[in-house]
Design an enzyme around this catalytic site. Structure first.
Site, PDB file in Angstrom:
ATOM      1  N   CYS A   1       1.940   3.747  11.765  1.00  0.00           N
ATOM      2  CA  CYS A   1       2.907   3.248  10.788  1.00  0.00           C
ATOM      3  C   CYS A   1       3.205   4.371   9.804  1.00  0.00           C
ATOM      4  O   CYS A   1       2.506   5.389   9.785  1.00  0.00           O
ATOM      5  CB  CYS A   1       2.390   2.000  10.080  1.00  0.00           C
ATOM      6  SG  CYS A   1       1.034   2.303   8.932  1.00  0.00           S
TER       7      CYS A   1
ATOM      8  N   HIS B   1       0.829  -1.194   0.000  1.00  0.00           N
ATOM      9  CA  HIS B   1       0.000   0.000   0.000  1.00  0.00           C
ATOM     10  C   HIS B   1       0.863   1.243   0.000  1.00  0.00           C
ATOM     11  O   HIS B   1       2.032   1.205   0.379  1.00  0.00           O
ATOM     12  CB  HIS B   1      -0.926   0.026   1.230  1.00  0.00           C
ATOM     13  CG  HIS B   1      -0.199  -0.008   2.537  1.00  0.00           C
ATOM     14  ND1 HIS B   1       0.303  -1.179   3.077  1.00  0.00           N
ATOM     15  CD2 HIS B   1       0.132   0.965   3.410  1.00  0.00           C
ATOM     16  CE1 HIS B   1       0.888  -0.920   4.228  1.00  0.00           C
ATOM     17  NE2 HIS B   1       0.805   0.391   4.450  1.00  0.00           N
TER      18      HIS B   1
END
Length: 692
Positions: free
Chosen positions: A204, A65
């Site tokens: 993250c 991603h």
């Protein structure tokens, strides 16, 4: 979600055998739907995200991603692999692959939907349904969340077939009060007060997938443990909602599962804390809960993995000391660079307009003539000097900040200012930052009564740590460091001949090895540190560092011009921008080329950088400005030879990268330009795994 994934974005027979090929196959579906405008640019962004941290998860999941300017709207694509594809998960290949694409400026609503998918991936039933699905449309509906609605119809039918739906619901309710034991058990759930309460923060680098998967995993582990309550604050791309102060105050322990700094971390000070990477939050939540409970039982209130020296505490528990030290130093350097750029360029402009005697001009606060050029030159020089004077304190302050968060700022700045006062310079700033961070972390280990916790970060820690750092810098280690700084300065001034050339080679290699990464920043910080007290030797070092840093982007730009067929169409477009980036001393302009083909681009760049660094030192070129590229040529000593050094390095790197790329599987000469691009892209595809 209905707009984000459709049947034509699902591949139930994904035949790719590498993660790069899988990402390309799914991305091509996005391109066909008009969701991605530049396939290669988007894949480069995916590869860059993958290089930060593998996206494979336990349980056979891969979630490549990224956020990318080449994405028009948030999109999901799903592929299922029969043989499995290695995405770096500890338990082996992934058979369920989600490619998540978000625009660079995705709105909060879309990112929230993407995060809900990340949470779904923690559900075993959801994953089992994906593995048994046979129709792309049904699979897309399942991912969108349509499947539960479809299942709600059979539920009542099944109950109708059983014949007595109503009694089956009411009978147990009637039976429960009949037994005296039941009320006794019902009273016991008043034990929520006895539950061990944990607050957690997950984050993250992209803030789309791992952040929310770790949150779901921790919350699920808390639900599975009867006597634990877990509340999670997700610091994702859509921003974050702070946990209520009373929730944090009532917590018995804290878990940080993160790969980027926790925002407002001092809110959680003074509690038993486990600090790990985000993947640990996904893969072993029960262990983390057990760890924080053990710390609470022992009365620990530290944020590290285990007792040890103060500098051992910060960072992820999986990081070694060397990795932590590098992160702390890079934290200081990254905050220092804007001061260097602004102050250094203002000083350089002052010299360019007023000459090298402008540093002897009187203060513009007392003497400024609006119509005189020298007054404006003096103004630029003096403003730049003030900005440059913050260099060492900012370096020290933010090294301490990287180690101990906000409480480290005050002693770090104090120590950095003392380093300037005693002429300990750049080395003194490094030492002061590390000492300040270590002292604060040591104080944070001390258990204090709850009533004092509120004033610890505001009063107690700054007071004690500043006093300790001041004592050490003034009376213990300051003078030895100042002596070492003088020795280093004298050594730089004495460099000549072969020694100077060797130093130029080393600095050139460092500048071009990681193209803006840690080694590049170390070399740059070494050069900039010398400008705080400029000498002939330090000015030579600054010139060599900037010249070498200009080589990689300029070489890639030249290579895409002279041998364009060796590069993809996207790379040729990037090559046009690389001319400007290289000329401006922005080494990162070569990163897109290195990400796609590291084994050819990086060695070629290093060779050219070494040549340029050596020639710059051999020619005795000097530079007073820390940045600016060709735009500060008037401030360079021996400017003509300096440009020759840069040109030589660029030619060497260009020749090497052309030769190395030409050694790949040959492209038929008679092939059209576009077809040649296609072959080039195919040839690059197997090489990309090395970059990741």
């Amino acid at each position: 979600m209905s707009e984000m994934i459709t049947a034509d974005l699902v591949d139930l027979d994904l035949s790719a055998d590498t993660k790069e090929a899988a990402a390309r196959a799914l991305a091509e579906r996005m391109v066909a739907r008009g969701r991605v405008t530049d396939l290669d640019g988007f894949l480069a962004d995916v590869a860059a995200r993958e290089a930060q941290m593998p996206t494979g998860l336990d349980g056979g999941i891969g979630i490549p991603h990224c956020r990318s300017e080449h994405v028009t709207e948030p999109t999901l694509a799903f592929g299922r692999s029969a043989d499995g594809i290695d995405f770096g998960a500890p338990d082996g290949p992934a058979d369920l692959i989600f490619l998540i694409a978000a625009p660079a400026g995705a709105d909060d609503a879309h990112l929230t939907i993407l995060s809900s998918l990340a949470r779904q991936l923690m559900d075993e039933d959801f994953k089992a349904a994906l593995r048994t699905a046979t129709d792309a449309g049904d699979t897309a509906a399942l991912i969108r969340g349509d499947e539960p609605e479809a299942e709600s119809t059979p539920g009542p039918e099944a109950e109708a077939e059983a014949g007595e739906p109503e009694p089956s619901v009411t009978e147990p309710v009637a039976a429960e009060p009949a037994e005296p034991a039941e009320p006794a058990e019902q009273a016991e759930p008043a034990a929520p007060a006895a539950k061990f309460k944990i607050v957690a923060v997950t984050s993250c680098p992209t803030g789309i997938a791992h952040t929310y998967m770790a949150a779901e995993s921790l919350e699920k582990a808390g639900r599975d443990a009867d006597d634990v309550e877990v509340v999670v604050e997700t610091q994702g791309s859509a921003g974050f909602t702070r946990l209520a102060p009373e929730v944090i105050a009532a917590a018995d322990g804290v878990i940080f599962a993160h790969d980027v700094p926790v925002r407002e971390k001092d809110r959680f000070a003074g509690k038993p804390t486990v600090d790990v990477g985000v993947k640990a939050g996904i893969n072993r939540p029960a262990e983390l809960i057990g760890e924080v409970r053990e710390k609470a039982a022992r009365g620990e209130t530290t944020s590290g993995a285990a007792p040890g020296t103060p500098v051992d505490r910060a960072g992820d528990t999986g990081d070694g000391y060397g990795t932590k030290l590098r992160k702390w130093l890079m934290s200081g350097v990254s905050y220092m660079v804007p001061f260097v750029a602004a102050g250094g360029l203002l000083i350089a402009l002052g010299f360019a307009i007023g000459g090298y005697t402008i540093n002897k001009a009187p203060s513009v606060a007392e003497h400024f003539v609006w119509t005189q050029t020298d007054s404006w030159a003096a103004l630029l020089f003096q403003v730049g000097s003030v900005a440059f004077a913050f260099l060492v304190p900012v370096l020290a302050g933010f090294i301490a900040y990287g180690m101990a968060d906000r409480p480290g700022l005050v002693p770090g700045f104090v120590g950095g200012s003392i380093a300037l006062t005693i002429n300990a310079g750049f080395l003194g700033g490094l030492a002061a930052g590390l000492i300040a961070g270590g002292v604060v972390m040591a104080i944070q280990k001390v258990q204090v009564p709850p009533v004092l916790r509120g004033i610890m970060p505001v009063v107690v820690i700054p007071l004690i740590s500043s006093a300790v750092v001041g004592f050490l810098m003034f009376l213990v280690i300051g003078k030895p460091i100042a002596s070492l700084q003088r020795a280093l300065t004298d050594w730089l001034n004495s460099l000549s001949g072969a020694n100077a050339i060797i130093l130029g080679v080393v600095l050139g290699l460092m500048m071009c090895f990681d193209l803006g990464g840690p080694l590049n920043k170390v070399a740059y910080a070494f050069a900039v540190g010398g400008l705080a007290n400029p000498t002939e030797g330090s000015l030579k070092v600054m010139a060599a560092v900037m010249a070498a840093g200009m080589v990689p982007p300029l070489a890639m730009a030249l290579a895409t011009t002279v041998r364009g067929r060796l590069f993809t169409r996207t790379e040729r477009e990037n090559g046009k921008a690389a001319w400007v980036l290289g000329a401006s001393f922005i080494t990162e302009g070569a990163i897109p080329f290195a990400a796609a083909d590291p084994l050819r681009v990086i060695p070629a760049s290093m060779a050219g950088g070494a040549v340029t660094g050596a020639l710059s030192m051999a020619f005795g070129c000097t530079l007073r400005a820390p940045h600016g590229g060709i735009f500060v040529v008037p401030l360079i000593g021996n400017p003509f030879l300096y440009l020759i050094a840069i040109a030589a390095g660029v030619c060497v790197s260009t020749a090497l990268v052309v030769v190395l790329k030409g050694m790949r599987k040959a492209t038929p000469e008679g092939m059209a330009d576009g077809a040649g691009d296609a072959v080039a892209e195919k040839d690059e595809e197997p090489k990309i795994p090395v970059a990741a």
